[in-house]
Scaffold this active site. Structure first.
Site, PDB file in Angstrom:
ATOM      1  N   ASP A  66      35.869  52.168  40.828  1.00 39.95           N
ATOM      2  CA  ASP A  66      35.354  51.254  41.121  1.00 39.95           C
ATOM      3  C   ASP A  66      35.234  51.312  42.654  1.00 39.95           C
ATOM      4  OD1 ASP A  66      37.853  50.415  41.302  1.00 39.95           O
ATOM      5  OD2 ASP A  66      37.555  48.676  40.015  1.00 39.95           O
ATOM      6  N   ASN A 134      43.634  38.493  34.620  1.00 40.72           N
ATOM      7  CA  ASN A 134      42.592  37.890  33.580  1.00 40.72           C
ATOM      8  C   ASN A 134      42.443  39.099  32.454  1.00 40.72           C
ATOM      9  OD1 ASN A 134      40.940  39.663  34.909  1.00 40.72           O
ATOM     10  ND2 ASN A 134      39.341  37.844  35.363  1.00 40.72           N
ATOM     11  N   HIS A 136      41.134  42.210  32.939  1.00 37.20           N
ATOM     12  CA  HIS A 136      40.240  43.290  33.611  1.00 37.20           C
ATOM     13  C   HIS A 136      40.726  44.540  33.682  1.00 37.20           C
ATOM     14  CE1 HIS A 136      40.328  42.042  38.014  1.00 37.20           C
ATOM     15  NE2 HIS A 136      40.798  43.103  38.011  1.00 37.20           N
ATOM     16  N   GLU A 141      35.178  42.399  33.855  1.00 38.30           N
ATOM     17  CA  GLU A 141      35.908  41.234  33.906  1.00 38.30           C
ATOM     18  C   GLU A 141      35.459  40.615  32.389  1.00 38.30           C
ATOM     19  OE1 GLU A 141      37.401  39.791  36.212  1.00 38.30           O
ATOM     20  OE2 GLU A 141      36.178  39.916  37.963  1.00 38.30           O
TER      21      GLU A 141
HETATM   22  C1  GLP Z   1      41.375  45.211  41.184  1.00 34.41           C
HETATM   23  C2  GLP Z   1      40.980  46.497  40.700  1.00 34.41           C
HETATM   24  C3  GLP Z   1      41.724  46.903  39.416  1.00 34.41           C
HETATM   25  C4  GLP Z   1      42.878  46.573  39.214  1.00 34.41           C
HETATM   26  C5  GLP Z   1      43.394  45.105  39.708  1.00 34.41           C
HETATM   27  C6  GLP Z   1      44.879  45.021  39.551  1.00 34.41           C
HETATM   28  O1  GLP Z   1      40.937  44.076  40.624  1.00 34.41           O
HETATM   29  N1  GLP Z   1      39.548  46.846  40.425  1.00 34.41           N
HETATM   30  O2  GLP Z   1      41.121  48.304  39.075  1.00 34.41           O
HETATM   31  O3  GLP Z   1      43.766  47.054  38.341  1.00 34.41           O
HETATM   32  O4  GLP Z   1      42.652  45.011  40.838  1.00 34.41           O
HETATM   33  O5  GLP Z   1      45.481  45.215  40.910  1.00 34.41           O
HETATM   34  P1  GLP Z   1      47.105  45.324  41.401  1.00 34.41           P
HETATM   35  O6  GLP Z   1      47.344  46.594  40.722  1.00 34.41           O
HETATM   36  O7  GLP Z   1      47.209  45.305  42.645  1.00 34.41           O
HETATM   37  O8  GLP Z   1      47.488  44.215  40.651  1.00 34.41           O
END
Ligand code: GLP
Length: 240
Positions: A66, A134, A136, A141
């Site tokens: 993304d 959440n 995702h 989402e």
């Molecule tokens: C963002 C990214 C996700 C990732 C999430 C969790 O929203 N788009 O791909 O898994 O953050 O991030 P973290 O690993 O910093 O908790």
């Protein structure tokens, strides 16, 4: 889905690398699906250490999950910059073989279509995933269709607040992003979902024990023939 519970973040990164390294050793021109967020950073450190010990990424290609709308090359908070700084600039991968959705494209829908076309032609040998609080995956989402492909996403308020830690303030976090869809993610030959820390415990519980449903996007990986969930003890706390 194979559930692997490890002691801590360090063990999680090493366990993940064991799986990624096997793919890279079996196939010099492996196609990797990569993720951002803080969780895969330990894996990327292991991948860099592997390179220093002789593993080559010269023929490897990669596709990231993304990118924020409006951000890209040269922007400090873009996922492109994150990948360059935390992985690509430390290994011998050909930067032109690394792909991140084009968040700077004035026509985001057309950026989604071209990313989707590339994904269709380049099946990932392995897809790395983190998980949002959440549930995702990428920026899919809760509520996102399991059949979804690369699309423009309106980020939930929750996600904007969670990701504000990477920006000077929440108001600077873009409200939209381009994200691979769930169907794209599931096309990979193997999927590895990482979860670390107590704030992921509910999402991990829902992923493993909840209903397989768009309400918890990560639950879809239970339907993949070759998937892993690697969680540290804190993230797996509600499963005991
Ligand atoms: C963002 C990214 C996700 C990732 C999430 C969790 O929203 N788009 O791909 O898994 O953050 O991030 P973290 O690993 O910093 O908790």
């Amino acid at each position: 889905m194979e559930l692997i519970i490890v002691e801590d973040y360090d063990a999680l990164s090493k366990e993940g690398y064991r799986i990624v390294e096997a793919v890279l050793k079996a196939k010099q021109d492996a196609c990797l699906g990569l993720a951002t967020g803080s969780t895969p950073l330990g894996l990327y450190k292991e991948m860099i250490a592997g390179y220093k010990k002789g593993l080559s990424y010269k023929k490897v290609t990669s596709y990231n999950l993304d990118e924020y709308a409006g951000l890209g090359e040269g922007d400090s908070q873009s996922y492109r910059t994150f990948m360059n700084e935390n992985l690509f600039s430390h290994i011998d991968i050909d930067i032109s073989n690394t792909h991140v959705p084009d968040g700077k494209n004035a026509n985001l829908e057309s950026a989604c279509r071209s990313y989707n076309d590339m994904l269709a032609k380049n099946v990932r040998d392995i897809q790395i995933l983190g998980i949002g609080v959440n549930g995702h995956i990428a920026f899919n989402e809760p509520g996102t269709d399991f059949e979804s492909v690369t699309h423009v996403v309106e980020l939930s308020e929750d996600t904007v607040l969670q990701n504000a830690r990477f920006f000077d303030s929440a108001s600077e976090v873009p409200k939209r992003a381009i994200s691979m869809g769930i169907a794209n993610i599931m096309e990979a030959k193997a999927v590895v979902l990482f979860a670390s820390g107590p704030n992921k415990a509910q999402a991990v519980y829902d992923t493993v024990k909840g209903e397989i449903s768009p309400r918890c996007p990560a639950s879809v990986i239970r339907t993949h023939a070759h998937s892993y969930l690697i969680a540290d003890k804190a993230a797996a706390a509600l499963l005991q």
